[in-house]
Design a protein around this motif. Structure first.
Motif, mmCIF file in Angstrom:
data_model
loop_
_atom_site.group_PDB
_atom_site.id
_atom_site.type_symbol
_atom_site.label_atom_id
_atom_site.label_comp_id
_atom_site.label_asym_id
_atom_site.label_seq_id
_atom_site.Cartn_x
_atom_site.Cartn_y
_atom_site.Cartn_z
ATOM 1 N N ASP A 172 -1.681 -21.086 32.084
ATOM 2 C CA ASP A 172 -2.605 -22.166 31.723
ATOM 3 C C ASP A 172 -3.562 -22.506 32.862
ATOM 4 O OD1 ASP A 172 -1.274 -22.304 29.349
ATOM 5 O OD2 ASP A 172 0.073 -23.940 29.988
ATOM 6 N N ASP A 173 -3.366 -21.925 33.988
ATOM 7 C CA ASP A 173 -4.167 -22.300 35.169
ATOM 8 C C ASP A 173 -5.622 -21.850 34.972
ATOM 9 O OD1 ASP A 173 -3.513 -22.062 38.738
ATOM 10 O OD2 ASP A 173 -5.238 -22.872 37.648
ATOM 11 N N PRO A 174 -6.553 -22.781 34.887
ATOM 12 C CA PRO A 174 -7.959 -22.403 34.630
ATOM 13 C C PRO A 174 -8.608 -21.667 35.799
ATOM 14 C CG PRO A 174 -7.762 -24.748 35.048
ATOM 15 C CD PRO A 174 -6.366 -24.198 35.033
ATOM 16 N N SER A 175 -7.927 -21.779 36.973
ATOM 17 C CA SER A 175 -8.557 -21.142 38.135
ATOM 18 C C SER A 175 -8.303 -19.634 38.173
ATOM 19 C CB SER A 175 -8.033 -21.785 39.422
ATOM 20 O OG SER A 175 -6.647 -21.630 39.510
ATOM 21 N N LEU A 176 -7.318 -19.184 37.428
ATOM 22 C CA LEU A 176 -6.979 -17.755 37.520
ATOM 23 C C LEU A 176 -8.097 -16.823 37.041
ATOM 24 C CD1 LEU A 176 -3.208 -17.408 36.622
ATOM 25 C CD2 LEU A 176 -4.371 -16.889 38.751
ATOM 26 N N PRO A 177 -8.687 -17.133 35.862
ATOM 27 C CA PRO A 177 -9.773 -16.214 35.436
ATOM 28 C C PRO A 177 -10.900 -16.145 36.460
ATOM 29 C CG PRO A 177 -9.125 -17.675 33.677
ATOM 30 C CD PRO A 177 -8.435 -18.156 34.895
ATOM 31 N N MET A 178 -11.153 -17.295 37.057
ATOM 32 C CA MET A 178 -12.228 -17.305 38.058
ATOM 33 C C MET A 178 -11.845 -16.444 39.262
ATOM 34 S SD MET A 178 -14.021 -20.695 39.555
ATOM 35 C CE MET A 178 -12.609 -21.191 40.481
ATOM 36 N N ILE A 179 -10.609 -16.567 39.667
ATOM 37 C CA ILE A 179 -10.139 -15.777 40.814
ATOM 38 C C ILE A 179 -10.209 -14.293 40.481
ATOM 39 C CG2 ILE A 179 -8.104 -15.236 42.235
ATOM 40 C CD1 ILE A 179 -7.309 -18.203 41.812
ATOM 41 N N GLU A 180 -9.790 -13.996 39.229
ATOM 42 C CA GLU A 180 -9.802 -12.579 38.829
ATOM 43 C C GLU A 180 -11.222 -12.013 38.837
ATOM 44 O OE1 GLU A 180 -5.829 -12.258 36.014
ATOM 45 O OE2 GLU A 180 -7.762 -12.765 35.103
ATOM 46 N N ASP A 188 13.070 -45.425 34.473
ATOM 47 C CA ASP A 188 13.408 -44.454 35.523
ATOM 48 C C ASP A 188 13.425 -43.043 34.949
ATOM 49 O OD1 ASP A 188 13.557 -46.490 37.263
ATOM 50 O OD2 ASP A 188 15.764 -46.599 37.313
ATOM 51 N N GLN A 189 14.049 -42.980 33.733
ATOM 52 C CA GLN A 189 14.125 -41.654 33.124
ATOM 53 C C GLN A 189 12.729 -41.121 32.823
ATOM 54 O OE1 GLN A 189 16.688 -42.399 29.853
ATOM 55 N NE2 GLN A 189 18.551 -41.937 31.019
ATOM 56 N N ARG A 190 11.883 -42.058 32.273
ATOM 57 C CA ARG A 190 10.516 -41.627 31.959
ATOM 58 C C ARG A 190 9.762 -41.241 33.232
ATOM 59 N NH1 ARG A 190 10.667 -45.589 28.157
ATOM 60 N NH2 ARG A 190 9.571 -47.106 29.438
ATOM 61 N N ALA A 191 10.028 -42.005 34.318
ATOM 62 C CA ALA A 191 9.367 -41.713 35.580
ATOM 63 C C ALA A 191 9.749 -40.325 36.061
ATOM 64 C CB ALA A 191 9.762 -42.766 36.617
ATOM 65 N N GLU A 192 11.046 -40.000 35.931
ATOM 66 C CA GLU A 192 11.473 -38.667 36.361
ATOM 67 C C GLU A 192 10.765 -37.598 35.550
ATOM 68 O OE1 GLU A 192 15.722 -38.397 36.217
ATOM 69 O OE2 GLU A 192 15.933 -40.094 37.559
ATOM 70 N N THR A 193 10.645 -37.858 34.251
ATOM 71 C CA THR A 193 10.004 -36.884 33.366
ATOM 72 C C THR A 193 8.546 -36.706 33.763
ATOM 73 O OG1 THR A 193 11.408 -37.667 31.623
ATOM 74 C CG2 THR A 193 9.533 -36.318 30.960
ATOM 75 N N SER A 194 7.868 -37.849 34.032
ATOM 76 C CA SER A 194 6.457 -37.733 34.359
ATOM 77 C C SER A 194 6.250 -37.094 35.715
ATOM 78 C CB SER A 194 5.796 -39.121 34.310
ATOM 79 O OG SER A 194 6.418 -39.947 35.269
ATOM 80 N N VAL A 195 7.176 -37.248 36.633
ATOM 81 C CA VAL A 195 7.070 -36.570 37.930
ATOM 82 C C VAL A 195 7.093 -35.072 37.711
ATOM 83 C CG1 VAL A 195 8.314 -36.078 40.079
ATOM 84 C CG2 VAL A 195 7.981 -38.434 39.336
ATOM 85 N N ASP A 196 8.017 -34.648 36.813
ATOM 86 C CA ASP A 196 8.082 -33.208 36.517
ATOM 87 C C ASP A 196 6.739 -32.729 35.983
ATOM 88 O OD1 ASP A 196 10.621 -33.093 37.316
ATOM 89 O OD2 ASP A 196 11.518 -33.222 35.307
ATOM 90 N N ALA A 197 6.175 -33.512 35.058
ATOM 91 C CA ALA A 197 4.936 -33.084 34.415
ATOM 92 C C ALA A 197 3.768 -33.142 35.376
ATOM 93 C CB ALA A 197 4.658 -33.990 33.224
ATOM 94 N N TRP A 198 3.848 -34.135 36.273
ATOM 95 C CA TRP A 198 2.704 -34.344 37.171
ATOM 96 C C TRP A 198 2.754 -33.404 38.364
ATOM 97 C CZ3 TRP A 198 3.426 -35.991 42.229
ATOM 98 C CH2 TRP A 198 2.271 -36.280 42.940
ATOM 99 N N SER A 199 3.958 -33.194 38.885
ATOM 100 C CA SER A 199 4.067 -32.523 40.164
ATOM 101 C C SER A 199 3.846 -31.016 40.057
ATOM 102 C CB SER A 199 5.432 -32.790 40.777
ATOM 103 O OG SER A 199 6.409 -32.199 39.982
ATOM 104 N N ALA A 200 4.281 -30.466 38.934
ATOM 105 C CA ALA A 200 4.141 -29.011 38.840
ATOM 106 C C ALA A 200 2.672 -28.638 38.618
ATOM 107 C CB ALA A 200 4.980 -28.508 37.699
ATOM 108 N N LEU A 201 2.326 -27.639 39.210
ATOM 109 C CA LEU A 201 0.981 -27.105 38.958
ATOM 110 C C LEU A 201 0.955 -26.562 37.541
ATOM 111 C CD1 LEU A 201 0.469 -25.231 42.317
ATOM 112 C CD2 LEU A 201 -0.877 -27.171 41.496
ATOM 113 N N PRO A 202 -0.227 -26.396 36.964
ATOM 114 C CA PRO A 202 -0.265 -25.822 35.615
ATOM 115 C C PRO A 202 0.448 -24.482 35.595
ATOM 116 C CG PRO A 202 -2.412 -26.576 36.304
ATOM 117 C CD PRO A 202 -1.524 -26.698 37.496
#
Lengths: 179, 190
Positions: free
Chosen positions: A129-137, A111-125
């Motif tokens: 680190d977001d690779p889309s930003l340079p393209m947007i710029e 459960d604890q690991r699941a909570e941790t992975s939700v944090d890692a998975w759910s947040a956007l980069p």
């Protein structure tokens, strides 16, 4: 008038001892019943004392000692066996407890690991680190950027996570249309 | 050394042996057995009136003592504690009541009068043991402890788990019943 009869205790004391209490002696002189009781007990005592039991052979005592030695060895063996059984039972109980409780702890860990992975998975980069930003710029020209009075990077940095997500999603949708 | 001094010394030696056993010296128990087996045997013999049962009882008494000696704290003397075990073992013993063993005497070299005297004495002893074995159990035990083991009334009471008054009353009835049984030629229960 005759006094009460002697108690069994008093009669015994008189039977076992030549010297009794004076008042009891006086009672015996006038009470046939108590005199007979004391005499019977005294006779019984003398008869009982004057008796032997057959003495076993000297070899008997040695044999008896050896027999007891064997019994005690067996008793010691039983004690050791009981001790081992107790230890084995304790160990089994500990193992059983571990076997029962382990899944619970493992489950908690999952459960604890699941909570941790939700944090890692759910947040956007993260923004940097977001690779889309340079393209947007690149897509935005500098004038437009100045026109709105801020740079995209700083704009995105002050947004909440939820806002970042919504904005990013909108941009993706827009980019998809433009392609 | 007086009788009471010897008794006190003996109690002290028993206590030391008990402590030695409790420290793990098994030989100490063997010594205790050697010191007390005769008394326990005589007590049991007088109770059951035959050698085989008495022998079995002695073994049972000492096995029980062996099992319990680690818990023995010395509140009473070791011999009193052992007597208590012996009495309880006797009282709970249900025997097949094997016939009493005949005594064997090597009369070689004795003259006829000696032999006759011995036979008469043995016969008296046998009759008396028979009579004792017919007494009710608690009276029998009380009589044996007092007459043959010379215990004080207080010790008899302690061993029997009763009061001094009751122990004395039991002894009184045992003695008068014994006399009656012998007068009757051991016929019938008291």
């Amino acid at each position: 008038m005759k006094s009460r009869h002697l108690s069994d205790e008093q009669a015994l004391d008189l039977a076992m001892s030549e010297a009794g209490l004076d008042e009891n002696h006086a009672h015996l002189e006038e009470c046939d019943v108590c005199r007979d009781r004391v005499r019977h007990a005294r006779d019984g005592w003398r008869l009982a004392v004057d008796t032997d039991i057959p003495e076993p052979s000297p070899l008997y005592w040695e044999a008896s000692k050896r027999r007891l030695g064997r019994e005690l060895d067996a008793e010691d063996a039983r004690r050791r066996q009981r001790r081992w059984l107790t230890l084995a039972a304790t160990a089994a109980a500990i193992l059983a407890t571990i076997a029962i409780l382990a899944p619970v702890f493992v489950g908690l860990g999952r459960d604890q690991r699941a909570e941790t992975s939700v944090d890692a998975w759910s947040a956007l980069p993260r923004v940097e680190d977001d690779p889309s930003l340079p393209m947007i710029e690149r897509m935005l020209d500098v004038e437009t950027e100045h026109a709105i009075g801020c740079c995209l990077g700083s704009c995105v940095l002050v947004l909440s996570d939820e806002e970042v997500r919504v904005v990013s999603e909108s941009l993706r949708v827009e980019m998809g249309r433009s392609l | 050394m007086s009788h009471s001094e010897k008794a006190t010394a003996s109690v002290g030696e028993d206590a030391a042996l008990v402590k030695a056993y409790q420290r793990g010296e098994r030989e100490a128990f063997d010594t205790l057995f050697e010191r007390h087996q005769r008394n326990v045997y005589r007590l049991c013999y007088r109770f059951v009136n035959n050698h085989e049962d008495a022998s079995d009882l002695v073994q049972e008494v000492f096995i029980k003592a062996y099992r319990g000696i680690l818990r023995f704290r010395g509140d009473s003397s070791f011999s009193t504690w052992l007597y208590r075990i012996a009495v309880n073992t006797c009282l709970s013993y249900r025997s097949l009541r094997r016939p009493a063993m005949e005594e064997f005497h090597d009369d070689k070299g004795a003259n006829a009068n000696d032999v006759i005297e011995r036979i008469e004495k043995d016969e008296r002893s046998r009759q008396l043991r028979e009579a004792v074995s017919r007494l009710p159990e608690r009276q029998r035990i009380t009589l044996i402890l007092k007459v043959y083991h010379d215990l004080k009334h207080a010790d008899v009471a302690h061993v029997m788990g009763t009061t001094i008054g009751t122990a004395k009353a039991n002894l009184f009835h045992a003695l008068t019943n014994l006399k009656r049984l012998l007068e009757k030629g051991q016929g019938g229960a008291p």
